[in-house]
Scaffold this active site. Structure first.
Site, PDB file in Angstrom:
ATOM      1  N   ASP A 287       0.854  -1.179   0.000  1.00 48.62           N
ATOM      2  CA  ASP A 287       0.000   0.000   0.000  1.00 48.62           C
ATOM      3  C   ASP A 287       0.889   1.227   0.000  1.00 48.62           C
ATOM      4  OD1 ASP A 287      -2.407  -1.011   0.048  1.00 48.62           O
ATOM      5  OD2 ASP A 287      -2.943  -0.509   2.096  1.00 48.62           O
TER       6      ASP A 287
ATOM      7  N   ASP B 162      -4.269  -2.420   5.003  1.00 49.81           N
ATOM      8  CA  ASP B 162      -4.765  -1.935   6.300  1.00 49.81           C
ATOM      9  C   ASP B 162      -6.277  -1.914   6.333  1.00 49.81           C
ATOM     10  OD1 ASP B 162      -5.132   0.031   4.486  1.00 49.81           O
ATOM     11  OD2 ASP B 162      -3.922   1.543   5.471  1.00 49.81           O
TER      12      ASP B 162
ATOM     13  N   ASP C 235      -8.950  -4.936   2.081  1.00 47.74           N
ATOM     14  CA  ASP C 235      -7.720  -5.640   1.693  1.00 47.74           C
ATOM     15  C   ASP C 235      -7.741  -7.108   2.118  1.00 47.74           C
ATOM     16  OD1 ASP C 235      -6.507  -3.416   0.568  1.00 47.74           O
ATOM     17  OD2 ASP C 235      -5.772  -2.717   2.496  1.00 47.74           O
TER      18      ASP C 235
END
Length: 1209
Positions: A465, A786, A790
């Site tokens: 990310d 997070d 996801d």
């Protein structure tokens, strides 16, 4: 509390009146029964019996807005009456149970039986004085001055050493369990929840929540207790963990207010009053039932289990650890999930476990064979010698003596087996993993699944990310476009038109989660603390920078008065809040990603704050002049807008499409999220270590590219892809919109940045990389995430990293490792530890296999030539203890070094035993065998002592055999130093002082050896040695170090045959692509156990065939193609993926001109039954040759060219 028997419950029920006396208007049982209702039924019951949620709050003495007062007395009383928010964990196994389990090991049982028989027989003496002569050579010298009485010692000594082994194993299991529980409690403490107490919002550990608390719930939370919704915005809950229904359930205070512990908040936010905690919550009740039923089941399973256990025992300590579900404090739910997860094990077995299980099975088979042959030869030799050569008759009174001989032979055989089976392997893995996990805690990696730590060492790709991982996640607004002016710095509020300013401040203050706040800094001169969503914090920071206060606006418009909230989710990419204005009309404030919100704007506020039309060409100009320049500076752009609605007729709020359109833009804010200072360095390390870092983010493509350049993920001038989700989907989907592996394979090798991606895109990318069969090695992918969205990608990845600070509970639940500091550089540490685990196991294997080879050959030859093993059973067990338990401790706890990051990942198909290791194993084995056989057959002449060969049954220990045993142990000790290096390094002492465990074990073993030789006497079959003989033994041991230097001088290339040996040791690699044909990730070990024999023969056959095929085709193969020497290494080969001859066409298509080609291939697929993995054509395509000389000789995976040749032959 978990095992409340019914009587306890009734006792509790009786105390209802006392509950009422305690001043609460409802009892535990009433609340429990209330929580069992759903939907409208629950709403009606609440209204009738309690007077709605207000009535319930009054009865539970709490305020819906201010929460509990939080006095200790009140909290204790609530805990006493309604219970604590804990579900008691299952009792750990006691030490005795673990001892009992360790005793179940087959080899140990065989030894115990043999020892007991030997013990029993040693007390029997044949009748009559003539027994000695009549029983022939068998009894030669049995009665040596009362030595007969000492016959029991050997049996007793074996039993004693078995006890030692068992205790050590049990102690290891026990400490492992203890560490595991420590890890769990650590995870439990991590888990916090937002609760209102005394009108303050505070974060509480989940275990401290009590009935009557007002909890604030938001997107991504995992509910810690049962409760009833007081007020909610667009709340959707995933109740699948309790009901199994995958659809999200909408919750509203007037329709379905029941919230259950262990369920996930998928959208929206709200406040609930806690009504049941711990064992009284819905999950807790299920758990109590489970607890009761598992005990009964356990009794039934016990019988079944014992059968399986021995198979499992060999597999791997680590597997066992992974199987123990991790209970998080939020109670049983995670546990229940874990149970489901355990039954369908998390992913296929980790690379190392697969390889180890395979190796252990092979060594076990070889050992069994050797020990069987040893016993047979000994028995035959004895029988032929006595009954054929000497023509003795079998006399009944001699039977016990003969049996004693047979038992002795049997013990020798079992000893060979004990030494051959590397039961230290699981131990080494467990110790190494447990040690790494403990140390990784210090490096901010909280490992949830043990094997993840080792898988990480093989990672070839990391999909990370951006926000919070690569950047600091401390967002600040730095630019703003408002009233037709682009301000590069935050302007003075006086410059802005009052109307625009007022709208902007109101929009930001009201249209953001009320849980998001900016608090004064903890220390003087520090930065203000950001609580809640960081993007919203940056906007609130902008309000403060414009010298306004958002809190006063929120106080005028409290959360209860918000008319309707469309919360942020990954589909909308925006958030909107509707408020009712004093004149009865409605106003909706909206904010979100600028390109998405601007598309919906038809008006904009001009230079004086008046509304003007916003035409499509104005939009384009704005994108060019404002949004792109901001994005190219690496800023995130957020657009703030609003829309007014008439009060009559009231708009149809559920028709989102119409409501969220025709907006008026107020401003566009550029938010900076600086790159973490340590990230560029960490990424460079990854790239050096052969790991590709890809950035997958929801941000706009220009922002993403700018950040990627700052991080060093992409370097200008390189050939790479930066695309957004839309383009990605266009490239990977066919006309029907289905994802095709072929197409993904054209995208992922060059892809570095995927922007504006949805969670599905992330999942598709991860799955595509993992399923790809382009390169010889299967890619091992790590993913960081997070958000709740996801989850799927984290689960699919080989290793999922969740963020400990910014991560939602759902993400943590799906992950393998939690980064407690949300920092990318911690991932690099994880890679280092993972590689270290792999290396530690290899070091241990190198040491262990040398001892195995030598001990087995010595015992076998000795037995065949002298009818007695030069190394006695007890001595073998001591050697076994040194090499298994102690060596695994010593070698598995080596700390990692930076040099681990300077090589490429090993990959899945690389044999566990490299050619260097094979060279070391055989090299040292040769040295040790030469020494031992010289001592065995010429030792008495060299040292001028009596020969110990052909000693009678209970003869006293000889000096001769003691020297052999001592020299053997000394050589192992010094070889342990050599084993510290597996890549052919010269300096075996390097870094030794960093490992105190290693030093103390080597010194300790040496000390114990001295005691055994000097004072071991009969039980250890040792005779004390004088100083000179000791010096000789130590000198022979030191020779190992010198010999090690000699071995490392021999280049591997000279030893061609060893390369094959290394490959063979792992046996022809399990046909992995073959397994993928039905697209099941099949567990290596189980297939191995199921089809071991078949594979063994098939493997040998295949390798022979392949070698023949290679030799036959080698000459003709390269004639028409370019010379192979230009692609000597697999890495060069990887960089030229074009060189595959597809469909045996003579031209070599480059990667891009395959469109007509792929169309042709698609026709071919459509005729096949479509399978999710569309790359199975490797075998069907006739001859599909890969030009790569380094693999041709020993290649053996079925999709390899040679296999295709073989099948087509």
């Amino acid at each position: 509390m978990g095992d409340l028997s019914n009587s306890d419950f009734y006792a509790k029920n009786q105390s209802n009146d006392s509950n009422r006396l305690a001043g609460f208007g409802c009892s535990l049982m009433e609340l429990r029964s209330l929580m069992e209702l759903r939907g409208t039924e629950a709403v009606v019951k609440l209204q009738e019996d309690y007077g709605g949620t207000e009535g319930l709050c009054t009865r539970l003495k709490t305020s819906p807005t201010e929460g509990l007062t939080g006095t200790q007395l009140d909290l204790d009383k609530r805990r006493e009456i309604f219970g604590k928010n804990l579900i008691p964990p299952k009792k750990p196994k006691t030490f005795l149970q673990l001892v009992w389990e360790a005793l179940q090991d087959v080899t140990l049982i065989i030894l115990e039986v043999a020892a007991l028989v030997s013990l029993g027989l040693s007390f029997y003496s044949p009748p009559g004085d003539a027994s000695g002569e009549s029983c022939g050579s068998a009894a030669g010298g049995v009665e040596h001055e009362g030595e007969g009485e000492a016959g029991w010692i050997e049996g007793a000594a074996i039993l004693l050493s078995v006890v030692c082994v068992v205790l050590v194993t049990a102690f290891n299991d026990w400490s492992k369990e203890k560490q595991f529980r420590g890890l769990q409690s650590r995870i439990e403490q991590e888990q916090k929840f937002q609760v209102v107490r005394g009108a303050q919002v505070i974060q509480l550990p989940v275990a401290d929540i009590v009935v009557g608390d007002i909890a604030q719930i938001k997107y991504g939370d995992l509910l810690p207790a049962d409760g009833i919704l007081i007020q909610g915005n667009d709340l959707k809950i995933d109740e699948s963990s309790l009901t199994g229904e995958s659809d999200h359930v909408k919750k509203a205070a007037d329709k379905d207010p029941m919230l259950l512990s262990g369920t996930h908040v998928m959208e929206g936010s709200g406040r609930m009053i806690v009504t049941a905690v711990g064992v009284n919550s819905q999950t807790g009740i299920i758990f109590t039932l489970l607890g009761a039923s598992t005990e009964e089941e356990e009794k039934k399973e016990k019988k079944v289990e014992d059968g399986h256990r021995n198979a499992v025992k060999k597999q791997d300590g680590a597997a066992a650890m992974e199987m123990q579900p991790l209970k998080s404090a939020e109670g049983g739910e995670s546990d229940e999930k874990e149970r489901k997860k355990v039954s369908i094990s998390k992913k296929e077995k980790s690379v190392l476990q697969g390889k180890l299980t395979k190796l252990a099975v092979q060594i076990g088979k070889a050992g069994l064979l050797m020990s069987a042959i040893t016993v047979i030869i000994l028995v035959l030799y004895f029988a032929i010698d006595n009954f054929v050569m000497q023509k003795l008759a079998w006399m009944p009174e001699c039977t016990p003596i003969y049996i004693q001989f047979f038992v002795k032979f049997f013990i020798i055989g079992v000893t060979v087996l004990v030494v051959a089976v590397p039961e230290g392997l699981p131990l080494a893995v467990t110790i190494s993993l447990a040690y790494s996990v403990k140390k990784m805690m210090k490096d901010n990696n909280l490992v949830r699944h043990l094997d993840a730590c080792e898988t990480m060492g093989n990672a070839t790709a990391i999909c990370s990310d951006k926000t919070g991982t690569l950047t600091t996640n401390r967002m600040t607004a730095v630019q703003i476009y408002v009233a037709d002016v682009h301000h590069e710095k935050i302007p003075d509020p006086g410059v802005l038109p009052p109307k625009s300013l007022d709208l902007m401040i109101h929009s930001i203050a009201i249209n953001s989660a009320y849980t998001t706040k900016i608090l004064p800094p903890d220390k003087e001169g520090g930065l203000p603390k950001q609580v809640g969503n960081k993007t919203e914090c940056s906007l609130l920071g902008l309000v403060l920078a414009l010298k306004r206060d958002y809190q006063t606006i929120r106080n005028q418009m409290p959360e209860e008065k918000l008319y309707k909230v469309y919360t942020f989710n990954s589909v909308r990419k925006s958030m909107s809040t509707v408020v009712k204005l004093p004149d009865g009309s409605f106003r909706m404030y909206s904010k979100g990603a600028s390109e998405i919100v601007l598309k919906k704007c038809s008006h904009i506020l001009n230079g004086v704050g008046e509304v003007r039309v916003f035409r499509p060409r104005d939009k384009d100009e704005m994108v060019k002049k404002v949004i792109e320049p901001m994005a190219c500076d690496g800023l995130r752009t957020i657009c703030v807008a609003y829309r007014d609605f008439a009060s009559n007729p009231e708009p149809h709020w559920d028709d989102e499409g119409n409501i969220l359109s025709d907006l008026t833009a107020i401003c566009v804010v550029g938010i900076e999220d600086p790159v973490r200072p340590e990230v560029p360095d960490a990424i460079q390390k990854c790239q050096r270590a052969g790991i590709t870092v890809r950035m997958v983010t929801g941000d706009n493509i220009n922002t993403a590219r700018a950040i990627a350049i700052k991080c060093g993920i992409i370097h200008p001038g390189e050939d790479f892809l930066c695309i957004d989700g839309k383009e990605f989907n266009r490239r990977i989907r066919n006309e029907k919109g289905e994802v095709e592996q072929e197409r993904i394979d054209k995208v992922w090798p060059k892809l570095r940045v995927l922007a504006r991606s949805s969670p599905t895109d992330k999942h598709t990318l991860v799955k595509g990389i993992i399923d790809s069969t382009m390169s010889a090695q299967r890619q091992v992918v790590a993913v960081t995430g997070d958000g709740t969205n996801d989850g799927p990608a984290l689960k699919k990845a080989d290793v999922g990293f969740a963020m400990g600070i910014a991560g939602t509970d759902v993400a943590k639940e799906a992950s393998d490792i939690i980064l407690t500091d949300d920092n990318f550089s911690s991932i690099v540490k994880a890679v280092m530890w993972g590689r270290n685990v792999y290396d530690s196991i290899s070091k241990f294997l190198q040491f262990q296999l040398t001892v195995n080879v030598v001990a087995v050959i010595v015992a076998f030859t000795g037995a065949c030539v002298t009818q007695d093993s030069p190394l006695k059973a007890v001595q073998m067990l001591w050697v076994n203890l040194i090499m298994d338990t102690f060596a695994s401790l010593a070698l598995a706890t080596e700390p990692p070094t930076e040099s681990l990051l300077k090589r490429r990942p090993y990959g899945r198909n690389k044999p566990l035993i490299s050619s260097t290791m094979t060279k070391n194993i055989f090299g040292h084995a040769v040295y040790q065998l030469i020494i031992i056989f010289t001592l065995l057959f010429a030792g008495e002449r060299l040292f001028d002592i009596d020969s110990g060969r052909n000693a009678p049954l209970h003869a006293p220990p000889s000096e001769h055999y003691t020297i052999i045993f001592n020299a053997f142990v000394m050589m192992q000790l010094f070889n342990e130093l050599n084993a510290r290096k597996i890549h052919g390094e010269r300096n075996v002492f390097y870094g030794m002082h960093h490992n105190p465990i290693f030093c103390s074990i080597v010194v300790g073993t040496f000390a114990v050896q001295i005691v055994i030789v000097q004072f071991g006497g009969k039980p250890f079959s040792c005779k004390p040695l004088d100083l000179e003989k000791w010096m000789w033994c130590v000198f022979l041991g030191l020779g190992e170090l010198i010999w090690g230097q000699v071995i490392s001088t021999i280049p591997n290339s000279r030893l061609r045959f060893l390369r094959r040996a290394g490959q063979l040791s792992k046996k022809d690699d399990l046909p992995e692509e073959d397994a993928n044909e039905d697209n099941e990730e099949i567990d290596h070990a189980e297939r191995e156990l199921r089809r071991g024999q078949i594979l063994w023969f098939r493997g040998l056959n295949r390798i022979q065939t392949q070698i023949r095929v290679v030799n036959a085709f080698r000459s003709s193969l390269y004639e028409g193609l370019e010379k192979p020497d230009s692609r000597t290494s697999i890495h060069n080969f990887m960089t030229h993926p074009e060189f595959r001859i597809e469909d045996s066409t003579p031209h070599i298509p480059l990667i891009d001109d395959t469109d007509d080609d792929s169309a042709r291939r698609r026709k071919k697929y459509s005729s096949q039954p479509s399978s999710p993995n569309k790359n199975n054509n490797a075998i069907d395509s006739g001859i599909n040759l890969t030009i790569d000389s380094s693999k041709s000789a020993a290649s053996s995976s079925p999709a390899s060219p040679l296999h295709s040749l073989e099948t087509s032959l």
